[in-house]
Design an enzyme around this catalytic site. Structure first.
Site, PDB file in Angstrom:
ATOM      1  N   ASP A  90      96.928  12.302  46.524  1.00  0.00           N
ATOM      2  CA  ASP A  90      97.058  11.349  45.415  1.00  0.00           C
ATOM      3  C   ASP A  90      95.771  11.087  44.642  1.00  0.00           C
ATOM      4  O   ASP A  90      95.664  10.094  43.925  1.00  0.00           O
ATOM      5  CB  ASP A  90      97.601  10.021  45.958  1.00  0.00           C
ATOM      6  CG  ASP A  90      96.634   9.362  46.945  1.00  0.00           C
ATOM      7  OD1 ASP A  90      95.696  10.045  47.406  1.00  0.00           O
ATOM      8  OD2 ASP A  90      96.828   8.176  47.246  1.00  0.00           O
ATOM      9  N   GLU A  91      94.794  11.978  44.774  1.00  0.00           N
ATOM     10  CA  GLU A  91      93.525  11.749  44.086  1.00  0.00           C
ATOM     11  C   GLU A  91      92.959  13.073  43.605  1.00  0.00           C
ATOM     12  O   GLU A  91      93.199  14.115  44.210  1.00  0.00           O
ATOM     13  CB  GLU A  91      92.524  11.101  45.072  1.00  0.00           C
ATOM     14  CG  GLU A  91      91.821   9.900  44.506  1.00  0.00           C
ATOM     15  CD  GLU A  91      90.917   9.227  45.540  1.00  0.00           C
ATOM     16  OE1 GLU A  91      90.124   8.381  45.130  1.00  0.00           O
ATOM     17  OE2 GLU A  91      91.012   9.551  46.747  1.00  0.00           O
TER      18      GLU A  91
END
Length: 375
Positions: A90-91
């Site tokens: 998620d990054e």
């Protein structure tokens, strides 16, 4: 948690924990912002999390869902910059140099990115914008869960100074405790220490965190796995501002990287130059091409424009010049219907490659590569 809340909107606004089996030795994989005030965090045993917040809603992790959302998320990011370095599901780091023009500014690009993630995935995203990785990462962390924070060039140190030293990547519990024993509690405290002192105490880690504390991070955004860039650079025997000499050197370097690019049957989407001045200040300037290319003249013309802008902005003697081509893709390309002449430079490059392969790299040179007396 965000993915589960999209699938079940009734979970929004409630303390939610995603993890393993609470009856075994399961741990918290993720916790909603409503659960965090109870002290719940990733990696905590689920049994303890349930004691801290008995009313929390526990969901067994389903990583296939999260991987699917992650794939769609990364695909959206790819529309804003071809230069991406994912960090987990998620990054990601994005180098958006040269990509911001259609949006007006990096901030507008960030807002457009957030809007598209929200519209297509119904997920929120925080965006940190800065001149280097470490500052952008900290800025992103500080504006979660749905913010945007931009640190202006030159403002890195003032932004970092008052923050707890634990905010720095690389400063874990043990390092934080050691720093506290040295009466270092803020990033500014760490930045003010002599480098030798930090290096003696923490070794190579100390060198890194000391640099980060000063807002300095030379790490480039690099995709994992296969090499995604080709670069060459040259340090001069004497510092120079001779533009003809600089362009001739740049052209030679472009020939070298493009020849290597063609040998890999690749094309490059991003072109960057690197300049180091006599005072050792180093800058990088880059731009994203409209269409990926392996043509030397295309790469050189782009690099030449970046060099002209840099020289116009700062006229100081240069000790090193470099070229980097990145965001490499396969050799396939869309043929032009209206300008068949664009294929001629490609055929010329390949002919030159064959001659050099047979007779040596000095067997044939182009006019741009003939150095003036400064060589």
């Amino acid at each position: 948690v965000s993915v589960e809340q999209v699938l079940n909107p009734k979970l929004k606004g409630k303390p939610v924990i995603v993890g393993g089996d609470p009856e075994s030795r399961g741990v918290v994989a993720s916790a909603s912002y409503e659960a965090r005030p109870f002290g719940i965090h990733a990696g905590m045993p689920l049994s303890r999390a349930r004691r801290l917040c008995p009313q929390a809603i526990l969901i067994r992790a389903n990583f296939s869902r999260y991987k699917d959302a992650s794939s769609k998320f990364m695909k959206i990011l790819g529309h804003f910059s071809p230069y991406i370095e994912p960090l987990g599901l998620d990054e990601a780091y994005l180098d958006v140099t040269g990509c911001e023009e259609p949006y007006g500014s990096p901030r507008q690009l960030g807002l457009a990115m957030k809007e598209r993630i929200c519209k297509e995935l119904e997920l929120t995203a925080s965006v940190g914008i800065a001149t280097c990785k470490v500052v952008a990462k900290i800025a992103s962390d500080l504006c979660k869960p749905d913010g945007l924070l931009q640190i202006a060039p030159g403002g890195e140190q003032a932004f970092l100074n008052p923050l707890p030293v634990a905010r720095l990547p690389g400063v874990g519990d043990k390092t934080e405790q050691s720093l506290k024993e040295m009466r270092i509690t803020t990033i500014g405290d760490l930045a003010s220490l002599p480098l030798d002192m930090v290096k003696r105490r923490f070794g190579t880690l100390g060198v890194a965190i000391h640099s980060y504390a000063r807002g300095m991070d030379n790490r480039e955004v690099e995709a994992p796995g296969e090499a995604k860039s080709i670069s060459q650079q040259l340090t001069f025997a004497r510092d120079t501002l001779d533009r003809n000499f600089l362009e001739a050197t740049l052209h030679n370097l472009c020939q070298e990287v493009c020849q290597e690019l063609r040998s890999q049957d690749k094309r490059a989407k991003c072109v960057a130059i690197r300049l180091r001045y006599a005072d050792f200040k180093t800058i990088t300037r880059q731009v994203v091409l409209i269409e990926a290319s392996d043509v030397t003249q295309v790469v050189f013309t782009t690099a030449q424009q970046l060099l002209s802008k840099a020289l116009a902005k700062q006229e100081k003697p240069i000790r090193l010049i470099g070229i980097r081509i990145s965001s490499l893709v396969g050799e396939e390309k869309q043929l032009s219907m209206f300008d068949p002449g664009t294929e001629k430079p490609e055929h010329l490059d390949k002919a030159i490659d064959r001659i050099r392969k047979k007779y040596g790299s000095k067997a044939i040179k182009t006019g741009n590569g003939i150095f003036p007396e400064n060589s």
